[in-house]
Design an enzyme around this catalytic site. Structure first.
Site: not given
Ligand SMILES: [Zn+2]
Ligand SMILES: [Zn+2]
Length: 675
Positions: A410, A388, A539, A406, A359, A493, A408
């Site tokens: 945004h 992580r 996200h 991910q 992000c 979420k 991912d």
């Molecule tokens: Zn994010």
């Protein structure tokens, strides 16, 4: 004799003598052969033995219901502890909860206990179950509890933690054995005949690695013999599908101790699966107006100070990297590790971090230009790799790792756009799940806990965003539920839980509304009113990570991928050396058409070749003999061994290309044999 009025599940009201037990009423409603394990009294779970002395409603809790199986599992954990302590008197039971697919109990002072010892314990459990011992609830004062459990420091710790001085609590007793517990439980050990112990592992007291090591014993229990049989065969099937095993057999991925635990090496065959999936997802992202971006794997500590990822989430991250010159200077000053880490936390020295999230990088792309309402929604997507620090005990195959990519993205949106954009995210998931034959999934909408004040952002904004999530979830006809208290502190979420073909549920990724980061990074856009406004961020990584998703898919398909995903789509096998030339032509034509094809024109017999290649689960094998060579045909062999002979090569290629481009959920070029 005083009477009470009891409302039954069908709405009718019966009169009973006051003092009757809940169990007696359940028998009255359901008959003697009922499958209930406890009772629901005014909506609260109660033991069969609880006596009723005022008007109420009563229903049975079936051992087949979610609540019922939970009670069975928890009761079986008690039975397990009773069996273990009778065989190993030194063992100290600590905690023993019901879990998703069964139960476990953790024991201290149970050393050298392995899988071989399970049989004996299980036998003992059956023996106790057959005794039909009454499971009895007993109220105890704080000091009685301390007396009862004085030999077990773990139980004493729980008692001290949970009870204020002078409080009372309950134990459950069956025969000589008793355990600290709030219940409810089955009324007799006879309800626990269909129990099976499955494995042993180790654990730490209270999950804390600095505390005592415990022995954890897992088991499953079902209400009937048939149900136990079905569950055992599901477990067997799950073992066969285990992606860690298949990943090795099919050469899909590798984890190497020299590279590091939890860091996946995608080998060529696995990389094919991942690339096909990423391409498929990318296609849909483009269709939905996303822009793909690339960002580096590290970022400055300051960036994560602004985002809040550092120093607060340090424990779940790799330690930061310090700049070279600074490192040399600090070393010459004799700086200790502790001092270094304090200086970094305080912001006195700069460093870099492996990114725990994409992000902040995407936010900087947003902020790299002045934005107006005309730019919104701005959708930035990246297959972004993050790191992580998972505890080593938690790492497992591809589903729990330390580095992962991910899917991912945004989305920077105005408040009015939240609903539509959340909807778009869910639509994408639907399309992809459907293509993979994962038709059984549900959506959880995480909302605020109405009693908590931990949330950032105005309450009206939350109402709006929560409504948007609800609307999106309900508008698509998927099975969804509201989960109050499950929202993050910065926004509601949606997450996705998919059920695979053998009924296991996998939590994949989420769509998350965020009011917090735009605030922390002071993001803005110029509205149509000429004023500056704050965008909202969404996200979304609906499939979680490519590692986890591929791990789940390996198990979902049991390694038998649909043709469009299969690492090798066609293995071409020649019967003798006479077909070598034709085999080469066929393979070359397939490759030229973009098919992942491999040729085996070696000396082995055709039977041996089939066995050798079958284990890699190609979508098809082509068997080439004299007939095929003469007529320019192929003989197609499906995974189950069925064949379709004498197919013109060009026809095969057409059908194959069509199957791939339409992403058929399973290979279909060889029709199933008529029975
Ligand atoms: Zn994010
Ligand atoms: Zn209990």
């Amino acid at each position: 004799m005083s009477m009470i009025s009891v409302t039954l599940p069908d709405g009718s009201v019966n009169e009973y003598v006051s003092g009757i037990t809940a169990g007696e009423i359940v028998i009255d409603i359901e008959g003697r052969k009922h499958d209930c394990v406890a009772a629901l009294v005014d909506g609260e779970e109660k033991d069969f033995s609880s006596e009723l002395d005022s008007d109420c409603s009563v229903a049975g809790i079936s051992g087949f219901s979610d609540d019922g199986i939970h009670i069975l599992r928890h009761s079986a954990a008690h039975l397990l502890a009773q069996a273990v302590t009778s065989l190993y008197p030194n063992a100290k039971p600590t905690i023993g909860p019901a879990i998703d697919r069964g139960f476990y109990y953790d024991f201290a002072d149970l050393e050298d206990f392995g899988e071989a010892e399970l049989k004996g314990v299980q036998k003992k459990m059956h023996e106790i179950a057959r005794k039909n011992l009454t499971v009895e609830r007993v109220e105890c004062t704080d000091s009685e509890l301390n007396d009862l459990f004085q030999a077990n420091p773990y139980k004493i710790e729980i008692i001290n933690d949970k009870l204020e001085d002078g409080d009372s609590s309950t134990i459950y007793r069956q025969g000589e054995w008793y355990d600290l517990c709030l219940g409810p439980h089955v009324h007799s050990t006879a309800k626990l005949m269909h129990v099976r112990l499955t494995s042993v592992s180790s654990a730490f007291w209270r999950g804390d690695q600095s505390r005592e090591r415990l022995t954890r014993i897992y088991g499953i229990v079902e209400p009937t013999k048939d149900a136990l049989k079905a569950t055992m065969s599901a477990i067997e099937e799950a073992k066969k599908r285990d992606h860690r095993k298949l990943g090795k057999d099919l050469q899909l991925f590798h984890v190497d101790e020299d590279v590091g635990q939890g860091l996946i090496l995608w080998t060529p065959k696995g990389a094919v699966v991942r690339t096909c999936l990423q391409d498929f997802i990318s296609e849909h992202l483009t269709r939905q107006g996303y822009h793909q971006v690339y960002t580096p794997h590290i970022g400055k500590l300051d960036l994560y100070r602004t985002s809040g990822h550092f120093p607060y989430y340090q424990d779940s991250q790799y330690p930061p990297l310090v700049e070279k010159d600074m490192m040399a200077k600090l070393a010459s000053e004799g700086c200790t590790c502790g001092e270094l880490s304090n200086m970094m936390a305080a912001g006195d020295i700069e460093g870099y971090m492996l990114k725990p999230m994409n992000c902040p990088h995407h936010i900087k792309i947003y902020a790299s230009q002045a934005r107006s309402y005309r730019d919104l929604p701005l959708r930035l997507a990246e297959f972004g790799t993050v790191y992580r620090w998972e505890q080593s005990g938690e790492i497992s195959g591809m589903t729990r790792v330390r580095g992962f990519t991910q899917d991912d993205a945004h989305l920077f949106v105005t408040e009015d756009q939240i609903a539509n954009e959340v909807l778009g995210c869910i639509e994408l998931v639907q399309v992809i799940f459907e293509a993979l034959g994962m038709t059984d999934y549900r959506v959880r909408v995480g909302l605020r806990d109405p009693d908590s004040s931990k949330y950032v952002g105005a309450s009206e904004k939350w109402d709006l965003a929560e409504d948007a999530c609800r609307q999106a979830a309900s508008s698509l006809g998927v099975n969804w539920s509201e989960e109050p208290g499950e929202a993050a502190f910065y926004g509601p979420k949606i997450d996705f839980v998919v059920k695979d073909v053998i009924g296991r549920e996998w939590q994949l990724g989420t769509v998350q509304v965020d009011y917090n980061l735009p605030e922390r990074f002071d993001l803005q856009y110029k509205g149509s009113d000429g004023e500056m406004h704050r965008p909202v961020m969404i996200h979304r990584a609906p499939f979680g990570s490519m590692e986890r998703f591929c791990g789940v898919l390996i198990e979902h398909f049991a390694g038998k991928f649909p043709t469009w995903l299969a690492p090798t789509q066609v293995h071409v096998l020649t019967i003798s050396e006479k077909q070598v030339e034709y085999g080469r032509q066929v393979t070359a034509k397939l490759k030229a058409a973009g098919i992942r094809a491999e040729l085996d024109d070696g000396d082995h017999t055709i039977g041996k070749k089939i066995r050798m290649h079958r284990k890699f689960q190609p979508a098809y094998m082509l068997i080439l003999g004299d007939d095929e060579t003469e007529n320019n045909t192929v003989s197609i062999r499906a995974r189950n061994g069925d064949q379709r002979a004498g197919v013109e090569f060009d026809l095969f290629l057409d059908e194959l290309l069509n199957e791939i481009s339409t992403k058929k959920a399973s290979p279909s070029l060889v029709p199933p044999k008529e029975e």
